[in-house]
Design a protein around this motif. Structure first.
Motif, mmCIF file in Angstrom:
data_model
loop_
_atom_site.group_PDB
_atom_site.id
_atom_site.type_symbol
_atom_site.label_atom_id
_atom_site.label_comp_id
_atom_site.label_asym_id
_atom_site.label_seq_id
_atom_site.Cartn_x
_atom_site.Cartn_y
_atom_site.Cartn_z
ATOM 1 N N SER A 67 -20.090 -22.573 -15.244
ATOM 2 C CA SER A 67 -18.745 -23.102 -15.066
ATOM 3 C C SER A 67 -17.704 -21.993 -15.154
ATOM 4 O O SER A 67 -16.534 -22.201 -14.872
ATOM 5 C CB SER A 67 -18.457 -24.146 -16.141
ATOM 6 N N ASP A 112 -10.486 -21.536 -23.929
ATOM 7 C CA ASP A 112 -11.261 -22.488 -23.129
ATOM 8 C C ASP A 112 -12.184 -23.378 -23.963
ATOM 9 O O ASP A 112 -12.922 -24.182 -23.391
ATOM 10 C CB ASP A 112 -12.106 -21.736 -22.078
ATOM 11 N N ALA A 135 -9.285 -15.412 -12.161
ATOM 12 C CA ALA A 135 -9.658 -16.309 -11.061
ATOM 13 C C ALA A 135 -9.453 -15.590 -9.727
ATOM 14 O O ALA A 135 -9.641 -16.184 -8.669
ATOM 15 C CB ALA A 135 -8.816 -17.572 -11.116
ATOM 16 N N THR A 152 -15.464 -25.410 -1.946
ATOM 17 C CA THR A 152 -15.006 -24.255 -2.739
ATOM 18 C C THR A 152 -13.950 -23.466 -1.966
ATOM 19 O O THR A 152 -12.949 -23.038 -2.541
ATOM 20 C CB THR A 152 -16.209 -23.371 -3.113
ATOM 21 N N GLY A 197 -18.261 -23.933 -8.025
ATOM 22 C CA GLY A 197 -18.551 -24.857 -6.921
ATOM 23 C C GLY A 197 -20.001 -25.335 -6.989
ATOM 24 O O GLY A 197 -20.280 -26.521 -6.802
ATOM 25 N N LYS A 210 -5.213 -23.472 -4.567
ATOM 26 C CA LYS A 210 -4.764 -22.884 -5.833
ATOM 27 C C LYS A 210 -4.735 -21.354 -5.831
ATOM 28 O O LYS A 210 -3.703 -20.747 -6.108
ATOM 29 C CB LYS A 210 -5.662 -23.391 -6.962
ATOM 30 N N LYS A 224 -12.209 -30.435 -19.073
ATOM 31 C CA LYS A 224 -13.340 -30.729 -18.183
ATOM 32 C C LYS A 224 -14.640 -30.948 -18.955
ATOM 33 O O LYS A 224 -15.556 -31.576 -18.478
ATOM 34 C CB LYS A 224 -13.530 -29.567 -17.185
ATOM 35 N N ARG A 234 -16.642 -16.391 -9.499
ATOM 36 C CA ARG A 234 -16.470 -17.548 -10.389
ATOM 37 C C ARG A 234 -16.260 -18.827 -9.594
ATOM 38 O O ARG A 234 -16.768 -19.887 -9.957
ATOM 39 C CB ARG A 234 -15.290 -17.331 -11.340
ATOM 40 N N ALA A 235 -15.489 -18.735 -8.509
ATOM 41 C CA ALA A 235 -15.214 -19.940 -7.714
ATOM 42 C C ALA A 235 -16.516 -20.504 -7.141
ATOM 43 O O ALA A 235 -16.763 -21.720 -7.220
ATOM 44 C CB ALA A 235 -14.219 -19.631 -6.603
ATOM 45 N N ARG A 280 -20.140 -28.758 -5.271
ATOM 46 C CA ARG A 280 -19.251 -28.747 -4.110
ATOM 47 C C ARG A 280 -19.914 -28.060 -2.918
ATOM 48 O O ARG A 280 -20.759 -27.187 -3.114
ATOM 49 C CB ARG A 280 -17.970 -27.968 -4.436
HETATM 50 P P1 ADP Z 1 -9.806 -20.762 -15.968
HETATM 51 O O1 ADP Z 1 -8.462 -21.352 -16.190
HETATM 52 O O2 ADP Z 1 -10.492 -20.296 -17.175
HETATM 53 O O3 ADP Z 1 -9.815 -19.740 -14.855
HETATM 54 P P2 ADP Z 1 -10.713 -23.144 -14.587
HETATM 55 O O4 ADP Z 1 -11.409 -24.169 -15.372
HETATM 56 O O5 ADP Z 1 -9.423 -23.510 -13.946
HETATM 57 O O6 ADP Z 1 -10.694 -21.942 -15.571
HETATM 58 O O7 ADP Z 1 -11.687 -22.612 -13.481
HETATM 59 C C1 ADP Z 1 -12.818 -21.838 -13.758
HETATM 60 C C2 ADP Z 1 -13.208 -21.086 -12.514
HETATM 61 O O8 ADP Z 1 -13.659 -22.018 -11.544
HETATM 62 C C3 ADP Z 1 -12.046 -20.336 -11.881
HETATM 63 O O9 ADP Z 1 -12.480 -19.115 -11.366
HETATM 64 C C4 ADP Z 1 -11.574 -21.270 -10.791
HETATM 65 O O10 ADP Z 1 -11.013 -20.605 -9.681
HETATM 66 C C5 ADP Z 1 -12.836 -21.979 -10.415
HETATM 67 N N1 ADP Z 1 -12.564 -23.339 -9.978
HETATM 68 C C6 ADP Z 1 -11.832 -24.284 -10.613
HETATM 69 N N2 ADP Z 1 -11.758 -25.408 -9.870
HETATM 70 C C7 ADP Z 1 -12.485 -25.152 -8.751
HETATM 71 C C8 ADP Z 1 -12.814 -25.893 -7.560
HETATM 72 N N3 ADP Z 1 -12.370 -27.134 -7.388
HETATM 73 N N4 ADP Z 1 -13.581 -25.288 -6.619
HETATM 74 C C9 ADP Z 1 -14.029 -24.032 -6.798
HETATM 75 N N5 ADP Z 1 -13.752 -23.263 -7.869
HETATM 76 C C10 ADP Z 1 -12.996 -23.825 -8.823
#
Ligand code: ADP
Ligand code: NI
Length: 202
Positions: A22, A61, A128, A155, A141, A162, A66, A136-137, A146
């Motif tokens: 995650s 975190d 991010a 993704t 995903g 964002k 989530k 990470r994305a 996803r």
């Molecule tokens: P953080 O705020 O610690 O970066 P997030 O929980 O917002 O954590 O997201 C964790 C990682 O997962 C980040 O790199 C973010 O870009 C990615 N991420 C969050 N939501 C999505 C999504 N819907 N699809 C793909 N990647 C996502």
């Protein structure tokens, strides 16, 4: 007052708390902490409690919505940590700073936020972006099932929804500069990915 020892304890606590696919594991936390130090140094920020900032980066975190169980109080793990390691006095301040980091709760820039929250928010958002942001994305995903690039919830759509918007939301000049450069690289990557994938759908 937060000491170096408290920060070390916080890092140790996180090691046992979060999971990897995650994107919220200890390596994320360490990168966020190092981003924060880089921002503070580059922008020469003096009016900041550095230890408190790093402490909040370390623990930001552990109560991510989530992963929270139904009915669990909002800052349950932070509260547990503060009790266990005698940091009760900073609990309220830490909650305020950590609440400031969230993108969902803070979709627009808030100039009134305290400096520790501004730096921690930028530091988290930088992780991010760039090559690590791409990694990470796609990891996230995969973790949430996803699709790579098809549809509204893919993704790749997350990059447009964002990630590409993050540079303009940065609070500090240093983070904005790094973000602009990292997003440039991500745009190149996504353009290339889209071109490669288009070739297969023709
Ligand atoms: P953080 O705020 O610690 O970066 P997030 O929980 O917002 O954590 O997201 C964790 C990682 O997962 C980040 O790199 C973010 O870009 C990615 N991420 C969050 N939501 C999505 C999504 N819907 N699809 C793909 N990647 C996502
Ligand atoms: Ni984070």
């Amino acid at each position: 007052m937060i000491t170096k020892k408290d920060i070390k304890n916080a890092e140790k606590f996180v090691e046992g708390c979060t999971d990897d696919p995650s994107g919220h594991d200890i390596s994320h936390v360490r990168r966020v902490m190092s981003n924060a130090l880089r921002i503070i140094e580059a922008d020469n920020i003096c009016d900041i409690d550095v230890n408190l900032t790093l402490f909040c980066c370390a623990l930001h975190d552990i109560d991510d919505r989530k992963f929270a169980k139904d009915g669990e109080p909002k800052h349950i793990n932070l509260q547990r940590f503060c009790k266990l390691y005698g940091c009760d006095k900073v609990f309220d301040e830490a909650c305020e700073i950590i609440d400031g980091i969230s993108f969902t709760d803070n979709p627009i820039r808030d100039d009134k936020m305290r400096i520790e929250a501004k730096v921690a928010q930028d530091a988290d958002r930088l992780d991010a972006l760039g090559a690590i942001g791409i990694a990470r994305a796609f990891s996230y995903g995969g973790f949430t099932g996803r699709s790579l690039y098809s549809g509204r919830d893919s993704t790749v759509s997350h990059f447009y929804d964002k990630l590409f918007k993050l540079p303009e939301l940065m609070n500090t000049d240093a983070a904005r500069r790094i973000a602009v450069e990292r997003v440039e690289y991500m745009r190149e990557f996504i353009t290339r990915l889209e071109n490669e994938c288009l070739a297969y759908t023709k």
